[in-house]
Design a protein around this motif. Sequence first.
Motif, PDB file in Angstrom:
ATOM      1  N   ILE A   1       0.859  -1.182   0.000  1.00 41.40           N
ATOM      2  CA  ILE A   1       0.000   0.000   0.000  1.00 41.40           C
ATOM      3  C   ILE A   1       0.896   1.234   0.000  1.00 41.40           C
ATOM      4  N   TYR A   2       0.881   1.950  -1.111  1.00 48.13           N
ATOM      5  CA  TYR A   2       1.775   3.103  -1.257  1.00 48.13           C
ATOM      6  C   TYR A   2       0.987   4.393  -1.150  1.00 48.13           C
ATOM      7  N   HIS A   3       1.268   5.149  -0.106  1.00 48.08           N
ATOM      8  CA  HIS A   3       0.643   6.458   0.074  1.00 48.08           C
ATOM      9  C   HIS A   3       1.579   7.535  -0.462  1.00 48.08           C
ATOM     10  N   GLY A   4       1.039   8.724  -0.620  1.00 49.22           N
ATOM     11  CA  GLY A   4       1.856   9.918  -0.879  1.00 49.22           C
ATOM     12  C   GLY A   4       2.988   9.670  -1.853  1.00 49.22           C
ATOM     13  N   GLN A   5       4.201   9.958  -1.417  1.00 51.32           N
ATOM     14  CA  GLN A   5       5.348   9.871  -2.329  1.00 51.32           C
ATOM     15  C   GLN A   5       6.095   8.552  -2.210  1.00 51.32           C
ATOM     16  N   GLU A   6       5.524   7.597  -1.505  1.00 48.84           N
ATOM     17  CA  GLU A   6       6.267   6.368  -1.260  1.00 48.84           C
ATOM     18  C   GLU A   6       6.549   5.610  -2.547  1.00 48.84           C
ATOM     19  N   GLY A   7       7.696   4.948  -2.581  1.00 52.94           N
ATOM     20  CA  GLY A   7       8.055   4.145  -3.744  1.00 52.94           C
ATOM     21  C   GLY A   7       9.216   3.251  -3.374  1.00 52.94           C
ATOM     22  N   HIS A   8       9.922   2.764  -4.397  1.00 52.59           N
ATOM     23  CA  HIS A   8      11.151   2.010  -4.146  1.00 52.59           C
ATOM     24  C   HIS A   8      12.222   2.644  -5.011  1.00 52.59           C
ATOM     25  N   LYS A   9      13.367   2.980  -4.417  1.00 58.59           N
ATOM     26  CA  LYS A   9      14.451   3.474  -5.271  1.00 58.59           C
ATOM     27  C   LYS A   9      14.942   2.337  -6.167  1.00 58.59           C
ATOM     28  N   ALA A  10      15.755   2.669  -7.156  1.00 59.15           N
ATOM     29  CA  ALA A  10      16.239   1.656  -8.105  1.00 59.15           C
ATOM     30  C   ALA A  10      16.880   0.490  -7.343  1.00 59.15           C
ATOM     31  N   HIS A  11      16.449  -0.719  -7.657  1.00 63.51           N
ATOM     32  CA  HIS A  11      16.922  -1.901  -6.915  1.00 63.51           C
ATOM     33  C   HIS A  11      16.706  -3.156  -7.751  1.00 63.51           C
ATOM     34  N   ILE A  12      17.240  -4.268  -7.245  1.00 67.57           N
ATOM     35  CA  ILE A  12      16.867  -5.582  -7.766  1.00 67.57           C
ATOM     36  C   ILE A  12      16.389  -6.405  -6.578  1.00 67.57           C
ATOM     37  N   ASP A  13      15.679  -7.492  -6.860  1.00 68.37           N
ATOM     38  CA  ASP A  13      15.280  -8.424  -5.809  1.00 68.37           C
ATOM     39  C   ASP A  13      15.882  -9.770  -6.166  1.00 68.37           C
ATOM     40  N   SER A  14      16.675 -10.315  -5.259  1.00 65.21           N
ATOM     41  CA  SER A  14      17.295 -11.610  -5.500  1.00 65.21           C
ATOM     42  C   SER A  14      17.602 -12.300  -4.180  1.00 65.21           C
ATOM     43  N   ALA A  15      16.813 -13.321  -3.857  1.00 69.57           N
ATOM     44  CA  ALA A  15      17.069 -14.076  -2.625  1.00 69.57           C
ATOM     45  C   ALA A  15      18.407 -14.801  -2.748  1.00 69.57           C
TER      46      ALA A  15
ATOM     47  N   ILE B   1      17.188  -4.017 -13.090  1.00 70.08           N
ATOM     48  CA  ILE B   1      17.025  -2.904 -12.152  1.00 70.08           C
ATOM     49  C   ILE B   1      15.665  -2.245 -12.399  1.00 70.08           C
ATOM     50  N   HIS B   2      14.960  -1.988 -11.325  1.00 67.03           N
ATOM     51  CA  HIS B   2      13.642  -1.376 -11.458  1.00 67.03           C
ATOM     52  C   HIS B   2      13.378  -0.452 -10.275  1.00 67.03           C
ATOM     53  N   LYS B   3      12.396   0.408 -10.443  1.00 67.68           N
ATOM     54  CA  LYS B   3      12.074   1.333  -9.350  1.00 67.68           C
ATOM     55  C   LYS B   3      10.593   1.684  -9.394  1.00 67.68           C
ATOM     56  N   LEU B   4      10.116   2.160  -8.274  1.00 72.82           N
ATOM     57  CA  LEU B   4       8.759   2.695  -8.206  1.00 72.82           C
ATOM     58  C   LEU B   4       8.943   4.175  -7.908  1.00 72.82           C
ATOM     59  N   PRO B   5       8.602   5.047  -8.869  1.00 71.78           N
ATOM     60  CA  PRO B   5       8.938   6.467  -8.705  1.00 71.78           C
ATOM     61  C   PRO B   5       8.382   7.051  -7.415  1.00 71.78           C
ATOM     62  N   GLN B   6       9.213   7.891  -6.810  1.00 68.26           N
ATOM     63  CA  GLN B   6       8.751   8.602  -5.619  1.00 68.26           C
ATOM     64  C   GLN B   6       8.137   9.917  -6.073  1.00 68.26           C
ATOM     65  N   THR B   7       6.969   9.810  -6.709  1.00 71.42           N
ATOM     66  CA  THR B   7       6.288  11.006  -7.199  1.00 71.42           C
ATOM     67  C   THR B   7       5.103  11.268  -6.283  1.00 71.42           C
ATOM     68  N   ALA B   8       4.613  12.497  -6.328  1.00 77.23           N
ATOM     69  CA  ALA B   8       3.462  12.826  -5.489  1.00 77.23           C
ATOM     70  C   ALA B   8       2.274  11.972  -5.929  1.00 77.23           C
TER      71      ALA B   8
ATOM     72  N   VAL C   1      -4.558  -3.560  -7.567  1.00 76.25           N
ATOM     73  CA  VAL C   1      -5.859  -3.562  -6.888  1.00 76.25           C
ATOM     74  C   VAL C   1      -6.466  -2.157  -6.934  1.00 76.25           C
ATOM     75  N   GLN C   2      -5.641  -1.146  -6.695  1.00 76.09           N
ATOM     76  CA  GLN C   2      -6.092   0.240  -6.895  1.00 76.09           C
ATOM     77  C   GLN C   2      -5.007   1.013  -7.622  1.00 76.09           C
ATOM     78  N   LYS C   3      -5.445   1.700  -8.676  1.00 74.74           N
ATOM     79  CA  LYS C   3      -4.503   2.442  -9.518  1.00 74.74           C
ATOM     80  C   LYS C   3      -3.954   3.639  -8.756  1.00 74.74           C
ATOM     81  N   GLY C   4      -2.652   3.842  -8.840  1.00 69.87           N
ATOM     82  CA  GLY C   4      -2.059   5.036  -8.261  1.00 69.87           C
ATOM     83  C   GLY C   4      -2.174   6.196  -9.247  1.00 69.87           C
ATOM     84  N   THR C   5      -1.607   7.327  -8.895  1.00 72.03           N
ATOM     85  CA  THR C   5      -1.573   8.477  -9.780  1.00 72.03           C
ATOM     86  C   THR C   5      -0.801   8.117 -11.056  1.00 72.03           C
ATOM     87  N   ILE C   6      -1.227   8.669 -12.185  1.00 74.24           N
ATOM     88  CA  ILE C   6      -0.529   8.410 -13.453  1.00 74.24           C
ATOM     89  C   ILE C   6       0.969   8.707 -13.283  1.00 74.24           C
ATOM     90  N   GLY C   7       1.799   7.824 -13.789  1.00 73.64           N
ATOM     91  CA  GLY C   7       3.250   8.047 -13.709  1.00 73.64           C
ATOM     92  C   GLY C   7       3.867   7.471 -12.449  1.00 73.64           C
TER      93      GLY C   7
END
Length: 280
Positions: A153-167, A248-255, A190-196
């Motif tokens: 659940i991402y509120h406000g400007q929350e995101g993930h900086k550029a990263h990879i996931d590898s156990a 490498i992927h990220k979830l933008p920290q946009t408003a 489940v619920q669309k965030g703001t465009i972008g």
Amino acid sequence: MNAHEPIGHAWQPLEADAESISRQFPQPLMALANGTVPAFVLRGAYSSGDCTDLMARFTERGYFSRDTVARESQLSGGPYLDLGTSLGRMGADRDEFFAHADRTHALFPRLFAGLADPVQTIYRNLAQLAEGKTVKTAEEVDGRRYGPAIFRIYHGQEGHKAHIDSARRRAKSEYAVSRFAHQFAGILCVQKGTIGSDSIIYRAKSEGKLAAVVERGEFEAYAKAQNLPRVQIELNPGDLYFFYTENIHKLPQTARDRTRVVLAVFVGMSPEVDEIFVWS
Ligand SMILES: O=C(O)CCC(=O)C(=O)O
Ligand SMILES: [Fe+2]
């Protein structure tokens, strides 16, 4: 443009249902791992009406308020809210992790009662892309199960900086999922965030010099300077996508003026192993 990219083959996600994807690629997951395709996007894999109902249940239970976190054992805070059991966040204590996962296995059927099961939607579609392998929730040799999937659940400007996931690459991992050669993620909106505000995947693995660049938090500047190919996966409720998490992927920290909610899984696959493990 990447020098190795054949002319006329832009790096674009493939939007199709699981059946057509598996007709088009004999080994769909390897097409992701090899970087042939950045992502498979399965539009409308889950009913958008059920997404709305799920959101209403979450709201009713107060899942969008940080105050609820302290009271609800399956919610955890941090840069974004988790509903479910995260190996990354909880894995340091094995007993605590598996006990938490048990509670998630008990909670989810209650949350989904009367709706299509969104976890099964992810597993079923993954099975169609799995080249005949068996898809199951990850477990240890003693049978203890990981969490089946997790709501983020991402509120406000929350995101993930550029990263990879590898156990596999996570140091000292004593978990069964670390034995898989390849790791992917499946994300159901489940619920669309703001465009972008949806995720951006780069055509770049975090290896060698790049790993250090990512580590220093300088990847974005590097990607821009190198003009690295990237795609943004815009999602609507019910859309499901799969990608290789070692890109490498990220979830933008946009408003965000709208909370983004997804159901997420990690997927471990080795070409020579018949089982595919899914966890969160
Ligand atoms: O939510 C997404 O689209 C990707 C999230 C992600 O990268 C992660 O949870 O590790
Ligand atoms: Fe990720």
